[in-house]
Design a protein around this motif. Structure first.
Motif, PDB file in Angstrom:
ATOM      1  N   LEU A 221       0.588  -1.094   0.093  1.00 35.33           N
ATOM      2  CA  LEU A 221       0.108   0.026   0.119  1.00 35.33           C
ATOM      3  C   LEU A 221       1.005   1.228  -0.062  1.00 35.33           C
ATOM      4  N   ASN A 222       2.010   1.364   0.881  1.00 31.87           N
ATOM      5  CA  ASN A 222       2.910   2.559   0.779  1.00 31.87           C
ATOM      6  C   ASN A 222       3.250   2.699  -0.419  1.00 31.87           C
ATOM      7  N   TYR A 223       3.942   1.486  -1.149  1.00 27.92           N
ATOM      8  CA  TYR A 223       4.846   2.035  -2.307  1.00 27.92           C
ATOM      9  C   TYR A 223       3.721   2.341  -3.249  1.00 27.92           C
ATOM     10  N   ALA A 224       2.409   1.871  -3.586  1.00 25.73           N
ATOM     11  CA  ALA A 224       1.552   1.882  -4.409  1.00 25.73           C
ATOM     12  C   ALA A 224       0.913   3.446  -4.364  1.00 25.73           C
ATOM     13  N   THR A 225       0.623   4.013  -3.198  1.00 25.82           N
ATOM     14  CA  THR A 225       0.373   5.287  -2.765  1.00 25.82           C
ATOM     15  C   THR A 225       1.571   6.299  -3.056  1.00 25.82           C
ATOM     16  N   ARG A 226       2.645   6.147  -3.059  1.00 28.42           N
ATOM     17  CA  ARG A 226       3.814   6.984  -3.486  1.00 28.42           C
ATOM     18  C   ARG A 226       4.020   6.839  -4.988  1.00 28.42           C
ATOM     19  N   LEU A 227       3.766   5.608  -5.552  1.00 28.12           N
ATOM     20  CA  LEU A 227       3.911   5.768  -6.800  1.00 28.12           C
ATOM     21  C   LEU A 227       2.891   6.558  -7.568  1.00 28.12           C
ATOM     22  N   ALA A 228       1.661   6.388  -7.208  1.00 29.20           N
ATOM     23  CA  ALA A 228       0.647   6.969  -7.711  1.00 29.20           C
ATOM     24  C   ALA A 228       0.635   8.851  -7.666  1.00 29.20           C
ATOM     25  N   HIS A 229       1.311   9.064  -6.527  1.00 27.15           N
ATOM     26  CA  HIS A 229       1.427  10.477  -6.218  1.00 27.15           C
ATOM     27  C   HIS A 229       2.492  11.091  -7.123  1.00 27.15           C
ATOM     28  N   LYS A 230       3.565  10.147  -7.006  1.00 23.09           N
ATOM     29  CA  LYS A 230       4.638  10.900  -7.997  1.00 23.09           C
ATOM     30  C   LYS A 230       4.405  10.795  -9.518  1.00 23.09           C
ATOM     31  N   ALA A 231       3.382   9.980  -9.909  1.00 21.32           N
ATOM     32  CA  ALA A 231       3.121   9.638 -11.178  1.00 21.32           C
ATOM     33  C   ALA A 231       1.853  10.827 -11.453  1.00 21.32           C
ATOM     34  N   LYS A 232       1.265  11.456 -10.726  1.00 14.92           N
ATOM     35  CA  LYS A 232       0.410  12.528 -11.064  1.00 14.92           C
ATOM     36  C   LYS A 232       0.912  13.563 -11.894  1.00 14.92           C
ATOM     37  N   GLU A 233       1.950  13.914 -11.565  1.00 14.18           N
ATOM     38  CA  GLU A 233       2.720  14.935 -12.520  1.00 14.18           C
ATOM     39  C   GLU A 233       2.685  14.681 -13.896  1.00 14.18           C
ATOM     40  N   TYR A 234       2.797  13.315 -14.333  1.00 12.74           N
ATOM     41  CA  TYR A 234       2.619  12.897 -15.558  1.00 12.74           C
ATOM     42  C   TYR A 234       1.229  12.356 -16.219  1.00 12.74           C
ATOM     43  N   GLY A 235       0.342  12.879 -15.398  1.00 11.56           N
ATOM     44  CA  GLY A 235      -1.141  12.452 -15.992  1.00 11.56           C
ATOM     45  C   GLY A 235      -1.302  10.936 -16.130  1.00 11.56           C
ATOM     46  N   LEU A 236      -0.913  10.098 -15.001  1.00  9.29           N
ATOM     47  CA  LEU A 236      -1.220   8.654 -15.234  1.00  9.29           C
ATOM     48  C   LEU A 236      -2.758   8.477 -15.051  1.00  9.29           C
ATOM     49  N   LYS A 237      -3.348   8.124 -15.823  1.00 10.29           N
ATOM     50  CA  LYS A 237      -4.653   7.850 -16.128  1.00 10.29           C
ATOM     51  C   LYS A 237      -5.328   6.817 -14.736  1.00 10.29           C
ATOM     52  N   TRP A 238      -4.771   5.662 -14.660  1.00 10.94           N
ATOM     53  CA  TRP A 238      -4.826   4.617 -13.569  1.00 10.94           C
ATOM     54  C   TRP A 238      -3.550   4.035 -13.327  1.00 10.94           C
ATOM     55  N   ILE A 239      -3.977   3.231 -11.955  1.00 13.85           N
ATOM     56  CA  ILE A 239      -2.846   2.336 -11.450  1.00 13.85           C
ATOM     57  C   ILE A 239      -3.607   1.027 -11.079  1.00 13.85           C
ATOM     58  N   GLU A 240      -2.989   0.044 -11.731  1.00  9.89           N
ATOM     59  CA  GLU A 240      -3.776  -1.237 -12.181  1.00  9.89           C
ATOM     60  C   GLU A 240      -3.155  -2.355 -11.169  1.00  9.89           C
ATOM     61  N   ALA A 257      -6.598   7.091  -0.998  1.00 13.64           N
ATOM     62  CA  ALA A 257      -5.460   7.796  -0.891  1.00 13.64           C
ATOM     63  C   ALA A 257      -4.883   8.294  -2.365  1.00 13.64           C
ATOM     64  N   ALA A 258      -5.501   7.843  -3.406  1.00 15.93           N
ATOM     65  CA  ALA A 258      -5.050   8.151  -4.650  1.00 15.93           C
ATOM     66  C   ALA A 258      -5.290   9.804  -5.052  1.00 15.93           C
ATOM     67  N   PRO A 259      -4.556  10.250  -5.738  1.00 14.93           N
ATOM     68  CA  PRO A 259      -4.612  11.576  -6.309  1.00 14.93           C
ATOM     69  C   PRO A 259      -5.989  11.842  -6.838  1.00 14.93           C
ATOM     70  N   ALA A 260      -6.479  12.888  -6.804  1.00 10.24           N
ATOM     71  CA  ALA A 260      -8.074  13.149  -7.283  1.00 10.24           C
ATOM     72  C   ALA A 260      -7.597  13.210  -8.963  1.00 10.24           C
ATOM     73  N   GLY A 261      -8.583  12.255  -9.636  1.00 10.01           N
ATOM     74  CA  GLY A 261      -8.747  12.156 -11.038  1.00 10.01           C
ATOM     75  C   GLY A 261      -7.867  10.815 -11.403  1.00 10.01           C
ATOM     76  N   MET A 262      -6.958  10.363 -10.594  1.00 12.70           N
ATOM     77  CA  MET A 262      -6.560   8.923 -11.012  1.00 12.70           C
ATOM     78  C   MET A 262      -7.074   7.933 -10.639  1.00 12.70           C
ATOM     79  N   LEU A 263      -7.411   6.933 -11.470  1.00 17.16           N
ATOM     80  CA  LEU A 263      -8.380   5.852 -11.372  1.00 17.16           C
ATOM     81  C   LEU A 263      -7.467   4.608 -10.576  1.00 17.16           C
TER      82      LEU A 263
END
Length: 394
Positions: A221-240, A257-263
């Motif tokens: 969970l920690n790694y996935a959350t960090r990955l999602a927030h770092k990826a937000k800058e590059y417009g990641l649509k979803w984390i699967e 915990a995921a950034p707003a707008g990221m699925l």
């Protein structure tokens, strides 16, 4: 209209690509240092085949009607699944009408519940169910999607899963889903490499192209959350499929915990209406991704989709070629589909289940007309050049 009854059920196995699409030769992108739950062990980090992802092979199920018509389907499961089909499941079909798919499914599932419920057994059930729908379509001389209610749109649009989203954009796909190459065991350096790969692809693809990460159950969970927030800058649509498929609580936390707008998406390795009910009632994800060859077949996918539709959850099936195309074209809450890039370098469009199927339609410029599915059943045939082995009989 009285249809012929089911005369015989047969199960075969075959190795090398096809439904067991991980069973590829050296140098294929699908087996190149992809993050997995086994990557915490260095000896299993470079290749998924090293820990046995391809040991089962493909299961081919044939159902022959009393008039000689044969329906078939392919999925994974190999010899263990063939044993289950021949020695256990066949009894619930032979002598029955192919229109009895609801009763047949119910008896297959509850007849194996004491040792099944998910995984290999449901793969076997799925293969039988898909073969039954193929037979029914052939007997009625209709494509499966007609039996499911007909097309709700004129064509399917696809995103591509593969190592080269930039090339997929040039082929007309609406997005590109990349395998995550580095998991928690590779630390901060691995995390930086993941984000750098995303940044590179965003630069190549521009801002108007979907980019997604397929994490294949590899993260915590920690790694996935960090990955999602770092990826937000590059417009990641979803984390699967970031977490273990059994960690419903972790998925619920990740979605919050995921950034707003990221699925947050998952479900490729989930099965049956009960598993997907957990995902939806616990608000684990924004999109569910059942594989029709693993979740229980078309009969069960219809139930899963109806539950999702009532909750406003999209159903974007995992891969599975024609077996999902006939479903997706009939569902309002399945607005696009996945296409797995099975070319070794992800640089061209190839049929997903090659070499096992003939007549398998593929997207052109990222799209597929509904009329491409207008053949009886699922519209494909077994390749006679592929040698099948029937390890068990009944």
């Amino acid at each position: 209209m009285t249809l012929p009854t089911i005369k015989q059920v047969r199960a075969y196995v075959v190795r090398g690509g096809g439904a067991d699409y991980h069973d590829q030769g050296d140098g294929h992108w699908i087996d190149d240092h992809i993050a997995t739950p086994m990557a915490k062990y260095p000896e299993y980090r470079q290749s998924r085949q090293s820990f046995g992802i391809n040991v089962l092979g493909t299961l081919v199920v044939e159902i022959e009607a009393s008039d000689g018509t044969v329906g078939f389907a392919v999925t994974t499961g190999g010899e263990p699944a063939a044993y289950i089909v021949e020695k256990h499941l066949a009894r619930f079909l032979e002598g029955r009408s192919p229109t009895d798919y609801e009763k047949i499914w119910d008896q297959m599932y509850f007849g194996t519940q004491y040792y099944g419920r998910k995984g290999l057994v449901v793969n076997a059930i799925s293969g039988v169910d898909l073969a039954l729908w193929d037979l029914l379509g052939k007997l009625r001389q209709e494509p499966v999607y007609h039996l499911l209610g007909g097309a709700v749109r004129d064509e399917l649009s696809f995103y591509a899963t593969g190592a080269r989203p930039d090339l997929a954009k040039g082929m007309g796909f609406i997005g590109g889903k990349m395998p995550l190459h580095h998991g928690p065991a590779e630390g901060e350096e691995g995390l930086k490499k993941n984000i750098q790969e995303l940044a590179t692809m965003r630069e190549r693809c521009g801002d108007d192209f979907w980019l997604m990460f397929d994490c294949w159950m590899a993260l915590d969970l920690n790694y996935a959350t960090r990955l999602a927030h770092k990826a937000k800058e590059y417009g990641l649509k979803w984390i699967e499929e970031a977490l273990s498929p059994d960690d419903y609580w972790g998925y619920a936390a990740l979605k919050k915990a995921a950034p707003a707008g990221m699925l947050v998406t998952t479900g490729e390795h989930e099965a049956t209406r009960w598993g997907f009910r957990m995902l939806m009632e616990m608000e684990c994800c924004d999109i569910i991704q059942p594989d029709v060859g693993w979740c229980g077949g078309v009969t069960e996918l219809l139930k899963i989709s109806a539950m999702a539709d009532s909750r406003g959850v999209m159903v974007i099936p995992h891969g599975s070629s024609v077996y999902s195309y006939h479903f997706v074209i009939t569902r309002h809450n399945s607005p696009f589909a996945e296409f797995l890039m099975m070319a070794p370098k992800a640089d061209q469009v190839q049929p997903m289940f090659h070499p096992q199927l003939l007549g398998e339609p593929v997207p052109e410029n990222g799209r597929l007309k509904a009329t491409a599915l207008d053949k009886p059943g699922f519209g494909v045939e077994l390749n006679p050049a592929v040698t099948l082995h029937r390890p068990y009989t009944h």
